[in-house]
Design a protein around this motif. Structure first.
Motif, mmCIF file in Angstrom:
data_model
loop_
_atom_site.group_PDB
_atom_site.id
_atom_site.type_symbol
_atom_site.label_atom_id
_atom_site.label_comp_id
_atom_site.label_asym_id
_atom_site.label_seq_id
_atom_site.Cartn_x
_atom_site.Cartn_y
_atom_site.Cartn_z
ATOM 1 N N ILE A 61 0.850 -1.187 0.000
ATOM 2 C CA ILE A 61 0.000 0.000 0.000
ATOM 3 C C ILE A 61 0.889 1.242 0.000
ATOM 4 O O ILE A 61 1.684 1.458 0.917
ATOM 5 C CB ILE A 61 -0.932 -0.002 1.221
ATOM 6 N N MET A 62 0.766 2.029 -1.058
ATOM 7 C CA MET A 62 1.553 3.246 -1.246
ATOM 8 C C MET A 62 0.686 4.454 -0.905
ATOM 9 O O MET A 62 -0.358 4.664 -1.527
ATOM 10 C CB MET A 62 2.042 3.329 -2.699
ATOM 11 N N ALA A 63 1.122 5.245 0.061
ATOM 12 C CA ALA A 63 0.402 6.454 0.452
ATOM 13 C C ALA A 63 0.899 7.646 -0.354
ATOM 14 O O ALA A 63 2.098 7.799 -0.587
ATOM 15 C CB ALA A 63 0.587 6.716 1.945
ATOM 16 N N ILE A 64 -0.018 8.501 -0.764
ATOM 17 C CA ILE A 64 0.306 9.675 -1.569
ATOM 18 C C ILE A 64 0.512 10.881 -0.662
ATOM 19 O O ILE A 64 -0.351 11.206 0.159
ATOM 20 C CB ILE A 64 -0.840 9.979 -2.552
ATOM 21 N N VAL A 65 1.654 11.546 -0.803
ATOM 22 C CA VAL A 65 1.903 12.813 -0.119
ATOM 23 C C VAL A 65 2.370 13.807 -1.172
ATOM 24 O O VAL A 65 3.502 13.712 -1.666
ATOM 25 C CB VAL A 65 2.950 12.670 1.003
ATOM 26 N N ASN A 66 1.501 14.734 -1.532
ATOM 27 C CA ASN A 66 1.814 15.709 -2.568
ATOM 28 C C ASN A 66 2.198 17.035 -1.942
ATOM 29 O O ASN A 66 1.391 17.675 -1.269
ATOM 30 C CB ASN A 66 0.598 15.926 -3.480
ATOM 31 N N ARG A 67 3.443 17.444 -2.164
ATOM 32 C CA ARG A 67 3.846 18.773 -1.714
ATOM 33 C C ARG A 67 3.706 19.736 -2.884
ATOM 34 O O ARG A 67 4.669 20.305 -3.390
ATOM 35 C CB ARG A 67 5.264 18.765 -1.157
ATOM 36 N N ALA A 85 1.594 14.041 7.372
ATOM 37 C CA ALA A 85 0.756 13.146 6.562
ATOM 38 C C ALA A 85 1.472 11.836 6.292
ATOM 39 O O ALA A 85 0.860 10.758 6.335
ATOM 40 C CB ALA A 85 0.374 13.835 5.252
ATOM 41 N N ALA A 86 2.753 11.898 6.016
ATOM 42 C CA ALA A 86 3.532 10.674 5.777
ATOM 43 C C ALA A 86 3.600 9.822 7.031
ATOM 44 O O ALA A 86 3.436 8.595 6.982
ATOM 45 C CB ALA A 86 4.936 11.045 5.304
ATOM 46 N N ARG A 87 3.845 10.448 8.157
ATOM 47 C CA ARG A 87 3.906 9.701 9.414
ATOM 48 C C ARG A 87 2.569 9.033 9.725
ATOM 49 O O ARG A 87 2.525 7.867 10.147
ATOM 50 C CB ARG A 87 4.298 10.639 10.558
ATOM 51 N N ARG A 88 1.474 9.771 9.545
ATOM 52 C CA ARG A 88 0.143 9.195 9.812
ATOM 53 C C ARG A 88 -0.118 8.012 8.904
ATOM 54 O O ARG A 88 -0.693 7.002 9.330
ATOM 55 C CB ARG A 88 -0.952 10.253 9.609
ATOM 56 N N ALA A 89 0.291 8.123 7.656
ATOM 57 C CA ALA A 89 0.056 7.040 6.703
ATOM 58 C C ALA A 89 0.791 5.771 7.131
ATOM 59 O O ALA A 89 0.224 4.669 7.094
ATOM 60 C CB ALA A 89 0.500 7.466 5.307
ATOM 61 N N VAL A 90 2.042 5.906 7.527
ATOM 62 C CA VAL A 90 2.810 4.733 7.964
ATOM 63 C C VAL A 90 2.202 4.152 9.236
ATOM 64 O O VAL A 90 2.063 2.929 9.377
ATOM 65 C CB VAL A 90 4.293 5.112 8.170
#
Length: 286
Positions: A17-23, A43-48
């Protein structure tokens, strides 16, 4: 088993599962909500924490409806996020870019994967991947990021996409990228209309038959919205249905915005396929 970055995946019976983080200030779904550095890192931390195996960090949207940014600006967007995320997790990190200099800077900052929606067509990008040993995602698109394609036409969408992916994989191999570092993505909705994307869904096995792990980026795409007549923000159920169907047809990496819902749907799919045991069964079979 396939090692990507610091993690190993058995794609015979496992979905990443790949989480999207768009800056970016103009991403089609996030609309700039994670543009600020602190918000992107959080957002990246929450996704992991929610179960994502992988974080995909981008600083340049695919859409043609955006102002051009130079390489230095794109590096300034993605490298600080990658550095901070790398510091706190062993999850796979990819950089969503089509530029060689951005990819090189991102890999130096701790990224493991180059996720290129331009199919490694930018001069020097394949060579960066080969030199560093990075994994690459080779994606189908006609124009690539930031380039407008009016009324895209295909003789037959699935063979056309398949032929393109096969040709770009050959180019990757010729550049020195190892076969076990290649992932393919048919590029749903990238220079494709809703009928094209639905046909790719129906015949996805023709893409996975190419023989490399297949990534699908379906999350909240317009083909889901147009099929269900749902605006952005109301496409979660359609996204889950599309991802489950893609898994059944051989996809092994799903790129998503809503990580918790996707984790539940994907892990349930794996269990129903007999790939994983229930987490908390009340009774044993023994």
């Amino acid at each position: 088993m396939r090692r990507i970055g610091r993690r190993e995946f058995d794609f015979r019976r496992q979905v990443a599962i790949m989480a999207i983080v768009n800056r970016t200030p103009n991403s089609f779904h996030d609309q700039g909500r994670t543009f600020e550095l602190e918000r992107a890192v959080e957002a990246a931390r929450r996704a992991v924490d929610a179960g994502a195996d992988w974080v995909d960090i981008g600083g340049f949207a695919f859409s043609a409806a955006q102002a051009e940014i130079d390489v230095a600006a794109e590096i300034d967007r993605v490298v600080p996020v990658i550095s901070e995320v790398r510091r706190v997790t062993d999850a796979v990190i990819s950089v969503d870019t089509h530029r060689a200099a951005v990819a090189a800077a991102a890999l130096a900052a701790g990224a493991d994967v180059i996720n290129d929606t331009n199919g490694l067509r930018e001069p020097g990008l394949a060579e960066v991947a080969a030199r560093t040993g990075a994994t690459v995602v080779v994606t189908h698109s006609l124009g690539g990021p930031g380039r407008r394609v009016m009324r895209p036409h295909y003789a037959d969408i699935v063979p056309d996409v398949s032929a393109y992916l096969r040709e770009r994989v050959r180019a990757a191999l010729a550049a020195g990228i190892a076969a076990d570092r290649i992932i393919i993505d048919p590029g749903h909705d990238l220079n494709k209309n809703t009928y094209h994307s639905l046909e790719l869904m129906r015949r996805l096995e023709e893409i996975t038959a190419i023989g490399y792990p297949t990534l699908v980026a379906l999350s909240n795409k317009d083909f889901i919205g147009e099929t269900l007549d749902r605006p952005q923000g109301e496409r979660t159920e359609g996204t889950i249905a599309a991802n489950v169907m893609a898994i059944l047809r051989g996809a092994r990496i799903v790129r998503v915005h809503d990580v918790p819902a996707t984790v539940a749907a994907v892990r349930m799919t794996e269990a129903m396929l007999g790939w994983r045991a229930p987490v908390a069964p009340k009774h044993n079979l023994a």
